[in-house]
Structure formats: C-alpha cells, structure tokens
Scaffold this motif. Structure first.
Motif, short mmCIF file in Angstrom:
data_model
loop_
_atom_site.label_atom_id
_atom_site.label_comp_id
_atom_site.label_asym_id
_atom_site.label_seq_id
_atom_site.Cartn_x
_atom_site.Cartn_y
_atom_site.Cartn_z
N ASP A 51 0.78 -1.17 0.16
CA ASP A 51 -0.01 0.03 0.04
C ASP A 51 1.11 1.26 -0.08
OD1 ASP A 51 0.67 -0.11 2.72
OD2 ASP A 51 -0.72 0.76 3.11
N GLU A 91 -0.50 4.21 -1.75
CA GLU A 91 -1.66 4.86 -0.94
C GLU A 91 -0.91 6.04 0.30
OE1 GLU A 91 -3.15 1.24 -2.96
OE2 GLU A 91 -1.96 1.45 -2.25
N ARG A 100 -4.50 8.85 -4.68
CA ARG A 100 -5.47 8.30 -4.59
C ARG A 100 -6.29 7.30 -5.71
NH1 ARG A 100 -8.17 14.58 -4.02
NH2 ARG A 100 -7.28 14.51 -6.05
#
Length: 244
Positions: free
Chosen positions: A96, A99, A104
């Motif tokens: 991740d 992010e 986004r």
C-alpha cells in the motif's frame, strides 16, 4: 469556454519501485522469496496442499510491508497529483505504499496484501489493519479466508479495467518492471498511439520495447526528476536531457 482537461499520467509500477522501500520480492532468476519456492506458497495448488504454510508466508510478507515506508518515487507521484495533474496508478505490487504516499487513484492488478478475501467469493474483502490470517478465520459465508492476492496461475480480475485506464493516457510512465509478466505487460498496447511512453529502470536500455523511451535510473532517482520537469512546465513531456 470549456475548461481545459488536466493532463493524464498513467503510471504502471512493478516490483522495482517497492524494492527501494526494502520490500523483498520473488527473484526472477530462481523464483525464491526468503528461501520459499513459488510453487510452495503462491499457487492455488499450494493453498489446497498446505494452507497453513501459505498463510504463514503471507503473514511474513505482510509484516515486511507494514515496516516499509514510501520512497521518493511514491512521494513524487503523489505530489504531482496534488499539483493538479490527473494521475492514475496501475500497480503489480500488493503493498500500500502508493496510497500511504498520498496517491488516490491506485488499481492493484495482483491484489492487496493488507486485505483478506473469501476463498469462495472473490467479491468479499476484509481489511487487515493489524495481524494476519489464521486457519479457522472465516468469511461471512463460512469459508476460510485467504490472502487477497492473485497467485500464479489465477486470472487477473482487474485487467480489463486497467486496459481502460491505459487507453486514456496522455503519457504512460512505466517504473520498475521487466515487462515480462503477462497479461500485465500488454497494457502498453492499450495506450493511445500518440501517447509517449517511458520506462524508468536501471536496466531500461535493455528492457524497453521498441518505441519506448528509456530513463536508465532507479525509481527513486528517475521518477522525481521527471516529476520536477512536469511540474515546472505544467504539461507532460519527455525531456531529451534526461533520457538515455
């Protein structure tokens, strides 16, 4: 007068960008990750044969992802989005870090390690903010939870969506991937014919297909350099002074 459309950068990232954050990946030469063979931990057959071993393996990888931090390449892409560019990221990575850097619009082709999913209904996902998955952890349909990752030999569920995103690119930026894993590597064929494409990789001179510009640098060096140019110019272009 119609509002001018923001330039659209489509970014396709692979293991190389995450490696610079310390995330170990399967080595292409021998297919090992921390002495684990692919066929023992990352295939549907391995899951049927020894689910506990597979769960332990992904718990170990999950811990590594949680310790990692976004690097300058992740941060540069997020900053470009904050400056008003339209940035869509298609990633082969299951971490991740995009992010966490602030991006986004991120599409994970191969799943997300910080989620579990049902082993009978792939639409059922469960976040894993902490801890891992154990035998006996069940989905709402009573089936064992498994890692939300695409194993070798499984279909890539978001590939059609990724092709649609690539088709809208003003420029395609490829970062840290050998362009050897199919079908993901064929995303380049779905970009508009007039959209420039550049590969950022220390081995770009060797890996880049014909017609793809080459920036022979690591992700952490090359991506911030390109982003600085685009931010100064307010448009997406490939400066010859940077390319090999």
């Amino acid at each position: 007068m119609a509002k001018q459309r923001a330039p659209h950068l489509v970014v396709f990232t692979g293991a190389g960008i995450s490696a610079e954050s310390g995330i170990q990946t399967f080595r292409a030469s021998d297919g090992l990750w921390a002495d684990h063979a692919i066929e023992d931990v990352a295939t549907p057959e391995a899951w049927r044969r020894d689910p506990e071993r597979v769960l332990r393996f992904y718990d170990m990888r999950r811990d590594q992802v949680r310790r990692a931090r976004p690097n300058p390449a992740h941060q540069a892409l997020a900053s470009l989005e904050r400056r008003g560019f339209r940035v869509s990221i298609i990633t082969q990575n299951i971490d991740d870090l995009h992010e966490r850097a602030g991006s986004r619009q991120v599409l994970h082709l191969h799943g997300e390690i910080l989620k579990a999913r049902s082993s009978v209904d792939p639409r059922m996902h469960y976040p894993l903010p902490r801890g891992g998955i154990s035998l006996g952890d069940l989905c709402d349909k009573g089936s064992q939870l498994r890692p939300d990752v695409v194993w070798f030999g499984e279909a890539v569920p978001h590939f059609v969506e990724a092709c649609e995103v690539a088709a809208e690119a003003d420029l395609l930026l490829v970062v840290g991937t050998s362009l050897a894993v199919m079908p993901a590597a064929s995303l380049l064929d779905h970009a508009p014919l007039d959209a420039p494409c550049v590969l950022v990789d220390p081995d770009a001179q060797v890996l880049a297909p014909p017609g793809v510009a080459r920036l022979n640098q690591s992700a952490g060096q090359g991506v911030p350099a390109l982003v600085r140019h685009w931010q100064r110019e307010g448009r997406l272009w490939l400066p010859e002074t940077l390319l090999g």
